[in-house]
Design a protein around this motif. Structure first.
Motif, PDB file in Angstrom:
ATOM      1  N   THR A  42      -6.613   5.654  -4.729  1.00 24.99           N
ATOM      2  CA  THR A  42      -7.432   6.804  -4.359  1.00 24.99           C
ATOM      3  C   THR A  42      -6.613   8.059  -4.586  1.00 24.99           C
ATOM      4  OG1 THR A  42      -8.609   5.516  -2.687  1.00 24.99           O
ATOM      5  CG2 THR A  42      -8.736   7.924  -2.511  1.00 24.99           C
ATOM      6  N   MET A  43      -7.173   8.990  -5.355  1.00 23.17           N
ATOM      7  CA  MET A  43      -6.572  10.310  -5.548  1.00 23.17           C
ATOM      8  C   MET A  43      -7.385  11.279  -4.696  1.00 23.17           C
ATOM      9  SD  MET A  43      -5.833  10.112  -9.660  1.00 23.17           S
ATOM     10  CE  MET A  43      -7.376   9.285 -10.094  1.00 23.17           C
ATOM     11  N   PHE A  44      -6.695  12.116  -3.918  1.00 20.47           N
ATOM     12  CA  PHE A  44      -7.348  12.913  -2.895  1.00 20.47           C
ATOM     13  C   PHE A  44      -7.879  14.246  -3.410  1.00 20.47           C
ATOM     14  CE2 PHE A  44      -4.117  10.428  -0.416  1.00 20.47           C
ATOM     15  CZ  PHE A  44      -5.023   9.494   0.057  1.00 20.47           C
ATOM     16  N   ALA A  45      -9.067  14.596  -2.914  1.00 14.52           N
ATOM     17  CA  ALA A  45      -9.746  15.843  -3.275  1.00 14.52           C
ATOM     18  C   ALA A  45      -8.830  17.041  -3.056  1.00 14.52           C
ATOM     19  CB  ALA A  45     -11.015  16.009  -2.443  1.00 14.52           C
ATOM     20  N   GLY A  46      -8.899  17.995  -3.980  1.00 12.05           N
ATOM     21  CA  GLY A  46      -8.159  19.234  -3.843  1.00 12.05           C
ATOM     22  C   GLY A  46      -6.718  19.180  -4.298  1.00 12.05           C
TER      23      GLY A  46
ATOM     24  N   ASN B 194       0.875  -1.174   0.000  1.00 12.73           N
ATOM     25  CA  ASN B 194       0.000   0.000   0.000  1.00 12.73           C
ATOM     26  C   ASN B 194       0.912   1.225   0.000  1.00 12.73           C
ATOM     27  OD1 ASN B 194      -2.855   0.831   0.172  1.00 12.73           O
ATOM     28  ND2 ASN B 194      -2.128   1.920   1.988  1.00 12.73           N
ATOM     29  N   ILE B 195       1.031   1.861  -1.152  1.00 11.17           N
ATOM     30  CA  ILE B 195       1.999   2.941  -1.346  1.00 11.17           C
ATOM     31  C   ILE B 195       1.282   4.283  -1.268  1.00 11.17           C
ATOM     32  CG2 ILE B 195       3.754   3.897  -2.893  1.00 11.17           C
ATOM     33  CD1 ILE B 195       4.297   1.012  -1.806  1.00 11.17           C
ATOM     34  N   ARG B 196       1.794   5.175  -0.423  1.00 14.33           N
ATOM     35  CA  ARG B 196       1.227   6.510  -0.268  1.00 14.33           C
ATOM     36  C   ARG B 196       2.244   7.525  -0.768  1.00 14.33           C
ATOM     37  NH1 ARG B 196      -2.839   9.046   2.541  1.00 14.33           N
ATOM     38  NH2 ARG B 196      -3.574   7.082   3.428  1.00 14.33           N
TER      39      ARG B 196
ATOM     40  N   ASP C 202     -12.543  12.855  -3.312  1.00 14.96           N
ATOM     41  CA  ASP C 202     -11.647  11.702  -3.417  1.00 14.96           C
ATOM     42  C   ASP C 202     -12.150  10.825  -4.558  1.00 14.96           C
ATOM     43  OD1 ASP C 202     -10.290  12.664  -1.217  1.00 14.96           O
ATOM     44  OD2 ASP C 202     -10.839  10.991   0.106  1.00 14.96           O
ATOM     45  N   ILE C 203     -11.238  10.367  -5.415  1.00 11.41           N
ATOM     46  CA  ILE C 203     -11.595   9.512  -6.549  1.00 11.41           C
ATOM     47  C   ILE C 203     -10.978   8.138  -6.322  1.00 11.41           C
ATOM     48  CG2 ILE C 203     -11.394   9.143  -9.028  1.00 11.41           C
ATOM     49  CD1 ILE C 203     -11.202  12.147  -9.425  1.00 11.41           C
ATOM     50  N   LEU C 204     -11.842   7.124  -6.272  1.00  8.84           N
ATOM     51  CA  LEU C 204     -11.412   5.741  -6.133  1.00  8.84           C
ATOM     52  C   LEU C 204     -11.377   5.106  -7.514  1.00  8.84           C
ATOM     53  CD1 LEU C 204     -10.761   3.318  -4.222  1.00  8.84           C
ATOM     54  CD2 LEU C 204     -13.226   2.809  -4.309  1.00  8.84           C
ATOM     55  N   THR C 205     -10.244   4.495  -7.864  1.00  7.20           N
ATOM     56  CA  THR C 205     -10.061   3.938  -9.203  1.00  7.20           C
ATOM     57  C   THR C 205      -9.487   2.526  -9.149  1.00  7.20           C
ATOM     58  OG1 THR C 205      -7.792   4.787  -9.429  1.00  7.20           O
ATOM     59  CG2 THR C 205      -9.575   6.238 -10.168  1.00  7.20           C
ATOM     60  N   ALA C 206      -9.688   1.800 -10.245  1.00 10.58           N
ATOM     61  CA  ALA C 206      -9.008   0.532 -10.500  1.00 10.58           C
ATOM     62  C   ALA C 206      -8.111   0.778 -11.702  1.00 10.58           C
ATOM     63  CB  ALA C 206     -10.016  -0.577 -10.790  1.00 10.58           C
TER      64      ALA C 206
ATOM     65  N   TRP D 141      -2.111  10.875  -3.325  1.00 13.88           N
ATOM     66  CA  TRP D 141      -2.728   9.586  -3.640  1.00 13.88           C
ATOM     67  C   TRP D 141      -2.209   8.476  -2.748  1.00 13.88           C
ATOM     68  CZ3 TRP D 141       0.793   5.881  -5.141  1.00 13.88           C
ATOM     69  CH2 TRP D 141       1.995   6.321  -5.684  1.00 13.88           C
ATOM     70  N   VAL D 142      -2.980   7.384  -2.720  1.00 16.81           N
ATOM     71  CA  VAL D 142      -2.564   6.139  -2.081  1.00 16.81           C
ATOM     72  C   VAL D 142      -2.990   5.007  -3.006  1.00 16.81           C
ATOM     73  CG1 VAL D 142      -4.673   5.934  -0.677  1.00 16.81           C
ATOM     74  CG2 VAL D 142      -2.565   4.772   0.046  1.00 16.81           C
ATOM     75  N   SER D 143      -2.110   4.001  -3.168  1.00 12.81           N
ATOM     76  CA  SER D 143      -2.348   2.941  -4.137  1.00 12.81           C
ATOM     77  C   SER D 143      -2.097   1.572  -3.517  1.00 12.81           C
ATOM     78  CB  SER D 143      -1.429   3.141  -5.352  1.00 12.81           C
ATOM     79  OG  SER D 143      -1.681   2.166  -6.328  1.00 12.81           O
ATOM     80  N   ALA D 144      -3.143   0.747  -3.497  1.00 15.61           N
ATOM     81  CA  ALA D 144      -3.024  -0.639  -3.049  1.00 15.61           C
ATOM     82  C   ALA D 144      -2.618  -1.467  -4.265  1.00 15.61           C
ATOM     83  CB  ALA D 144      -4.340  -1.124  -2.469  1.00 15.61           C
ATOM     84  N   ARG D 145      -1.380  -1.936  -4.278  1.00 19.52           N
ATOM     85  CA  ARG D 145      -0.826  -2.677  -5.410  1.00 19.52           C
ATOM     86  C   ARG D 145      -1.237  -4.145  -5.280  1.00 19.52           C
ATOM     87  NH1 ARG D 145       3.412   1.076  -6.886  1.00 19.52           N
ATOM     88  NH2 ARG D 145       2.352   3.060  -6.829  1.00 19.52           N
TER      89      ARG D 145
END
Length: 137
Positions: free
Chosen positions: A41-45, A15-17, A100-104, A21-25
């Motif tokens: 997840t890319m953070f708002a603002g 889980n890289i921050r 916050d945008i949650l993506t795959a 953003w933070v990304s669960a690999r």
């Protein structure tokens, strides 16, 4: 067969921050699939300027809203659940999350798992991809 659980990845070294953003690999190069798969997840603002010079990426928006700007054309596209964007030409871009945008996300070639963006907005090239092929007799 590979089975992974998002909550386990989020509490691991995969889980890289980074800034914005933070990304669960979830799936990485060592898994041998030829691509990597991330829940990011890319953070708002924030304003995330990226340019994957060494990777192709496709991103599917699961939750949240914002925009993506193609820096070559100036085009701005709305991001919302159900939108897929594909950086098929190593496109220089900026993502601006309104929430916050949650993506795959899928990367080709796959990442090793610890990458963060460098000063150009790219992940480093995989050294294995840079080696010349060994001639066969």
């Amino acid at each position: 067969m590979i089975i992974r659980h998002l909550n386990e990845i989020r509490s691991s070294e995969h889980n890289i921050r980074s800034d914005g953003w933070v990304s669960a690999r979830m799936l990485l190069k060592d898994d041998g699939m030829g691509f990597s798969f991330h829940i990011t997840t890319m953070f708002a603002g924030t304003e995330l300027k990226m340019h994957y010079q060494n990777h192709l990426e496709s991103v599917f928006v699961l939750k949240g809203t914002g925009t993506i700007e193609n820096l070559e054309t100036g085009e701005i596209h709305k991001l919302e659940p159900g939108v897929l964007y594909v950086l098929n030409e190593h496109d220089r871009h900026i993502v601006r999350p309104a929430t916050d945008i949650l993506t795959a996300c899928v990367f080709n070639p796959p990442v090793t798992g610890r990458e963060v963006h460098d000063e150009t907005g790219a992940y480093p090239a995989d050294p294995d991809m840079l080696r010349a092929p060994v001639p066969t007799d």
